[in-house]
Design a protein around this motif. Structure first.
Motif, PDB file in Angstrom:
ATOM      1  N   SER A  78      16.625   8.460  -2.089  1.00 19.11           N
ATOM      2  CA  SER A  78      15.416   9.066  -2.623  1.00 19.11           C
ATOM      3  C   SER A  78      14.370   7.981  -2.815  1.00 19.11           C
ATOM      4  O   SER A  78      14.666   6.788  -2.677  1.00 19.11           O
ATOM      5  N   ARG A  79      13.170   8.400  -3.140  1.00 23.15           N
ATOM      6  CA  ARG A  79      12.079   7.446  -3.292  1.00 23.15           C
ATOM      7  C   ARG A  79      11.190   7.874  -4.452  1.00 23.15           C
ATOM      8  O   ARG A  79      10.965   9.074  -4.662  1.00 23.15           O
ATOM      9  N   PHE A 131      25.134   0.451   8.695  1.00 21.15           N
ATOM     10  CA  PHE A 131      24.086   1.387   8.297  1.00 21.15           C
ATOM     11  C   PHE A 131      24.690   2.505   7.453  1.00 21.15           C
ATOM     12  O   PHE A 131      25.764   3.042   7.771  1.00 21.15           O
ATOM     13  N   LEU A 132      23.968   2.905   6.379  1.00 24.98           N
ATOM     14  CA  LEU A 132      24.415   3.996   5.533  1.00 24.98           C
ATOM     15  C   LEU A 132      23.479   5.197   5.579  1.00 24.98           C
ATOM     16  O   LEU A 132      23.903   6.339   5.765  1.00 24.98           O
ATOM     17  N   ALA A 133      22.205   4.939   5.341  1.00 31.95           N
ATOM     18  CA  ALA A 133      21.273   6.061   5.224  1.00 31.95           C
ATOM     19  C   ALA A 133      19.853   5.543   5.396  1.00 31.95           C
ATOM     20  O   ALA A 133      19.576   4.363   5.151  1.00 31.95           O
ATOM     21  N   ALA A 134      18.965   6.444   5.805  1.00 25.45           N
ATOM     22  CA  ALA A 134      17.562   6.082   5.996  1.00 25.45           C
ATOM     23  C   ALA A 134      16.674   7.275   5.697  1.00 25.45           C
ATOM     24  O   ALA A 134      17.102   8.432   5.798  1.00 25.45           O
ATOM     25  N   GLY A 135      15.436   6.972   5.350  1.00 22.10           N
ATOM     26  CA  GLY A 135      14.453   8.015   5.113  1.00 22.10           C
ATOM     27  C   GLY A 135      13.076   7.552   5.528  1.00 22.10           C
ATOM     28  O   GLY A 135      12.846   6.345   5.700  1.00 22.10           O
ATOM     29  N   THR A 136      12.182   8.503   5.708  1.00 17.40           N
ATOM     30  CA  THR A 136      10.801   8.175   6.051  1.00 17.40           C
ATOM     31  C   THR A 136       9.853   8.929   5.134  1.00 17.40           C
ATOM     32  O   THR A 136      10.223   9.939   4.520  1.00 17.40           O
ATOM     33  N   SER A 137       8.624   8.447   5.075  1.00 22.69           N
ATOM     34  CA  SER A 137       7.618   9.110   4.250  1.00 22.69           C
ATOM     35  C   SER A 137       7.292  10.505   4.774  1.00 22.69           C
ATOM     36  O   SER A 137       6.750  11.326   4.027  1.00 22.69           O
ATOM     37  N   GLY A 138       7.649  10.752   6.012  1.00 18.91           N
ATOM     38  CA  GLY A 138       7.436  12.085   6.579  1.00 18.91           C
ATOM     39  C   GLY A 138       8.479  13.101   6.165  1.00 18.91           C
ATOM     40  O   GLY A 138       8.364  14.288   6.452  1.00 18.91           O
ATOM     41  N   GLY A 139       9.521  12.615   5.458  1.00 24.47           N
ATOM     42  CA  GLY A 139      10.531  13.526   4.946  1.00 24.47           C
ATOM     43  C   GLY A 139      11.838  13.525   5.699  1.00 24.47           C
ATOM     44  O   GLY A 139      12.798  14.176   5.284  1.00 24.47           O
ATOM     45  N   ALA A 183       0.832  -1.199   0.000  1.00 20.96           N
ATOM     46  CA  ALA A 183       0.000   0.000   0.000  1.00 20.96           C
ATOM     47  C   ALA A 183       0.870   1.254   0.000  1.00 20.96           C
ATOM     48  O   ALA A 183       0.606   2.210  -0.719  1.00 20.96           O
ATOM     49  N   SER A 184       1.919   1.216   0.795  1.00 20.95           N
ATOM     50  CA  SER A 184       2.845   2.341   0.830  1.00 20.95           C
ATOM     51  C   SER A 184       4.144   1.910   1.517  1.00 20.95           C
ATOM     52  O   SER A 184       4.171   0.935   2.265  1.00 20.95           O
ATOM     53  N   ILE A 185       5.195   2.668   1.244  1.00 20.05           N
ATOM     54  CA  ILE A 185       6.479   2.468   1.905  1.00 20.05           C
ATOM     55  C   ILE A 185       6.629   3.563   2.949  1.00 20.05           C
ATOM     56  O   ILE A 185       6.680   4.751   2.609  1.00 20.05           O
ATOM     57  N   ALA A 186       6.653   3.183   4.195  1.00 18.02           N
ATOM     58  CA  ALA A 186       6.702   4.154   5.283  1.00 18.02           C
ATOM     59  C   ALA A 186       8.121   4.586   5.618  1.00 18.02           C
ATOM     60  O   ALA A 186       8.344   5.715   6.062  1.00 18.02           O
ATOM     61  N   SER A 187       9.060   3.683   5.422  1.00 16.07           N
ATOM     62  CA  SER A 187      10.451   4.005   5.746  1.00 16.07           C
ATOM     63  C   SER A 187      11.369   3.155   4.885  1.00 16.07           C
ATOM     64  O   SER A 187      10.955   2.115   4.364  1.00 16.07           O
ATOM     65  N   TRP A 188      12.577   3.611   4.730  1.00 13.32           N
ATOM     66  CA  TRP A 188      13.550   2.879   3.924  1.00 13.32           C
ATOM     67  C   TRP A 188      14.939   3.151   4.463  1.00 13.32           C
ATOM     68  O   TRP A 188      15.204   4.204   5.047  1.00 13.32           O
ATOM     69  N   ALA A 189      15.807   2.192   4.253  1.00 17.04           N
ATOM     70  CA  ALA A 189      17.178   2.326   4.726  1.00 17.04           C
ATOM     71  C   ALA A 189      18.093   1.492   3.857  1.00 17.04           C
ATOM     72  O   ALA A 189      17.675   0.474   3.297  1.00 17.04           O
ATOM     73  N   TRP A 190      19.319   1.941   3.763  1.00 15.75           N
ATOM     74  CA  TRP A 190      20.358   1.219   3.035  1.00 15.75           C
ATOM     75  C   TRP A 190      21.478   0.847   3.994  1.00 15.75           C
ATOM     76  O   TRP A 190      21.881   1.646   4.849  1.00 15.75           O
TER      77      TRP A 190
END
Length: 121
Positions: free
Chosen positions: A70-71, A47-55, A29-36
């Motif tokens: 990026s997403r 750990f390298l980097a992470a992001g969330t749908s909240g920005g 349905a959606s990707i709430a968070s992501w990390a590499w």
């Protein structure tokens, strides 16, 4: 059922750039968070980097300034842009996605199988 797959790993020369992709398929349905992350032989996953749908974004010191996440929500895909690559960036790169299979449900974490990046002349 959800499947996560990285792609884009290859052999690249020092100083070069590479963009890795991480695509989610199935009941997404959606990707709430992501990390590499990455893992070098004999080492723990880093750990390298992470992001969330909240920005929000967060980068490890080793990644800041050279790597960018990026997403593309329409494609259910996240990216890791890597610039000024060094031989010590050689590793298997993994993504971890927090995925909602339905709106307003808690996200579950899924890992991909990894993609090999080799930086060498």
């Amino acid at each position: 059922q959800v499947h996560v797959q990285e792609s884009g790993g290859t052999l690249v020369q020092p100083g070069g750039s590479l963009r890795l992709s991480c695509a989610a398929s199935g009941t997404v349905a959606s990707i709430a968070s992501w990390a590499w992350y990455r893992q070098q032989p004999g080492n723990q996953r880093e750990f390298l980097a992470a992001g969330t749908s909240g920005g929000a974004t967060n980068y490890a010191t080793s990644a800041e300034g050279r790597f960018a996440i990026s997403r593309d929500s329409a494609k259910n895909t996240v990216y890791l842009q890597m610039n000024s690559l060094k031989p010590e960036d050689t590793a298997v790169y993994y993504c971890k996605l927090g995925i909602r299979d339905r709106a307003f449900r808690p996200a579950k974490e899924y890992w991909g199988q990894g993609t090999q990046v080799t930086v060498s002349s």
